[in-house]
Design a protein around this motif. Sequence first.
Motif, PDB file in Angstrom:
ATOM      1  N   ARG A 228      42.533  27.621  45.640  1.00 41.68           N
ATOM      2  CA  ARG A 228      41.439  28.384  45.009  1.00 41.68           C
ATOM      3  C   ARG A 228      41.130  29.645  45.801  1.00 41.68           C
ATOM      4  NH1 ARG A 228      39.055  23.457  44.310  1.00 41.68           N
ATOM      5  NH2 ARG A 228      37.706  23.748  46.125  1.00 41.68           N
ATOM      6  N   GLU A 229      41.113  29.548  47.143  1.00 40.27           N
ATOM      7  CA  GLU A 229      40.802  30.714  47.982  1.00 40.27           C
ATOM      8  C   GLU A 229      41.849  31.812  47.793  1.00 40.27           C
ATOM      9  OE1 GLU A 229      38.496  28.252  51.553  1.00 40.27           O
ATOM     10  OE2 GLU A 229      40.639  28.644  51.724  1.00 40.27           O
ATOM     11  N   CYS A 230      43.117  31.395  47.679  1.00 41.57           N
ATOM     12  CA  CYS A 230      44.195  32.380  47.466  1.00 41.57           C
ATOM     13  C   CYS A 230      44.019  33.071  46.111  1.00 41.57           C
ATOM     14  CB  CYS A 230      45.566  31.698  47.530  1.00 41.57           C
ATOM     15  SG  CYS A 230      46.006  31.167  49.188  1.00 41.57           S
ATOM     16  N   ALA A 232      41.238  33.439  44.485  1.00 42.73           N
ATOM     17  CA  ALA A 232      40.044  34.289  44.563  1.00 42.73           C
ATOM     18  C   ALA A 232      40.394  35.608  45.248  1.00 42.73           C
ATOM     19  CB  ALA A 232      38.936  33.565  45.320  1.00 42.73           C
ATOM     20  N   ALA A 233      41.206  35.541  46.311  1.00 46.96           N
ATOM     21  CA  ALA A 233      41.610  36.767  47.013  1.00 46.96           C
ATOM     22  C   ALA A 233      42.433  37.664  46.083  1.00 46.96           C
ATOM     23  CB  ALA A 233      42.416  36.419  48.265  1.00 46.96           C
ATOM     24  N   ALA A 235      42.321  37.782  42.843  1.00 39.61           N
ATOM     25  CA  ALA A 235      41.424  38.351  41.823  1.00 39.61           C
ATOM     26  C   ALA A 235      40.631  39.517  42.414  1.00 39.61           C
ATOM     27  CB  ALA A 235      40.491  37.268  41.285  1.00 39.61           C
ATOM     28  N   ALA A 236      40.126  39.336  43.649  1.00 35.62           N
ATOM     29  CA  ALA A 236      39.344  40.409  44.282  1.00 35.62           C
ATOM     30  C   ALA A 236      40.210  41.646  44.519  1.00 35.62           C
ATOM     31  CB  ALA A 236      38.768  39.904  45.606  1.00 35.62           C
ATOM     32  N   VAL A 257      37.528  41.946  49.883  1.00 33.21           N
ATOM     33  CA  VAL A 257      37.738  40.500  49.857  1.00 33.21           C
ATOM     34  C   VAL A 257      36.771  39.797  50.807  1.00 33.21           C
ATOM     35  CG1 VAL A 257      39.514  38.691  50.014  1.00 33.21           C
ATOM     36  CG2 VAL A 257      40.185  41.034  49.496  1.00 33.21           C
ATOM     37  N   GLU A 258      36.202  38.736  50.352  1.00 37.59           N
ATOM     38  CA  GLU A 258      35.289  37.908  51.161  1.00 37.59           C
ATOM     39  C   GLU A 258      36.070  37.455  52.413  1.00 37.59           C
ATOM     40  OE1 GLU A 258      34.106  34.333  52.668  1.00 37.59           O
ATOM     41  OE2 GLU A 258      35.698  34.231  51.149  1.00 37.59           O
ATOM     42  N   ALA A 261      38.458  34.302  52.409  1.00 40.75           N
ATOM     43  CA  ALA A 261      39.571  34.515  51.466  1.00 40.75           C
ATOM     44  C   ALA A 261      40.533  35.566  52.033  1.00 40.75           C
ATOM     45  CB  ALA A 261      39.037  34.934  50.102  1.00 40.75           C
TER      46      ALA A 261
END
Length: 381
Positions: A228-230, A232-233, A235-236, A257-258, A261
């Motif tokens: 999920r973190e990958c 999310a990165a 997508a950002a 990117v957060e 992430a």
Amino acid sequence: MSKASLVARFEQIFGRPPALVTRAPGRIEFIGNHTDYNGGTVLGASIDRGVAVAVAPRADGARNFHSTYTGKTVTLPAAGEPAKQTGEASWANYPLGVLAALPHFGLRAPEGFDYLADSDLPTGAGLSSSAAIELASALAFLGLTGQAPDRETVVKVGKHAENHFVGVPCGILDQGVSGFGEAGRLVFIDCAGPRFATVPMPAGASFWIFNTHTKHALVDGLYAARHRECMAAAAALGVGLLVEVSPEALRAAEAKVEPTAFKRARHVVEEIARVDACVKALEAGDLGAVGALLTASHRSSQHLFQNSTPELDFLVDTLAAAPGVFGARLTGGGFGGAVMALAGPGFGAAGAEAVAAAYAAKFGARPDVLPMGVGPGASVL
Ligand code: GLA
């Protein structure tokens, strides 16, 4: 167990010989940690241990699954959708997942059968016993129904079983290496295609596995969290998958990117670059460079992807300093399991014993030391 012993065991349990026997190997993730589901590249080795499956058709519509691991038979009807099993029978989810996957590839599942699985792979070591049982089962069911799809389809059937029935969002590494493995060669996968190739194992190098027998209680959840973190990165960063981002472009976009992430993304994009550098170093026969890349991969898992453990880090630290070892890293999903070392002829049983003894002195338990050969991929025996 040998083919003859498996046949004898099948006869003992089911009172008749099997119609066919298949075998699929486990794998070592050589380099390319968590790159597969991000569309990147990865190198793996099919090892000389795996899962063997024997099957025979039945006319009464019953499906009997027996594993030498539990010593018990699970009987299910062929009619209707395969139902997910729990508890002691949950190992059967791998062959059941394969049966459920076959129609998604235009393939037919067999009706009734007797089925026996046996493994000489250590479980929980990150050597992918799950892909091995999926591929051995797929070849067995395809053999029973006289279907012969290409190898890529067999690999994808195994991955589909894992993703949709077992419920792990893994990439194609494990099934791809088990399916395309060859003795004495490493499997290279460009997971975006996917495209499969092999490269020779360098002469004078051997694999050692140190299985810690430690496993994070939440390992499946942690794997899914990293997945999920990958995503999310990606997508950002405005891309579909992290493979589309170069290490330079990622650095330039850090603010988007957060922070957590970002660390995961940095591991993945730099790891893809390490895989490509490793292929070149292998071609050049530069085992020193290969080993340095392996250990750098582990450091990235340790600090950026954070899927290592103190036990795995200790083994890598000890192995990296051991004479005759080119490099070492965690192999597979992480959060426990095993460390793989690539070593030359200068490292043998005595060197491995010294590493195991140092580990035992620190953690109070011995790791299993397993020298591993590189064997053939999945096949009907
Ligand atoms: C597990 C998965 C693979 C891969 C590795 C990490 O083995 O099954 O698909 O993601 O972890 O590289």
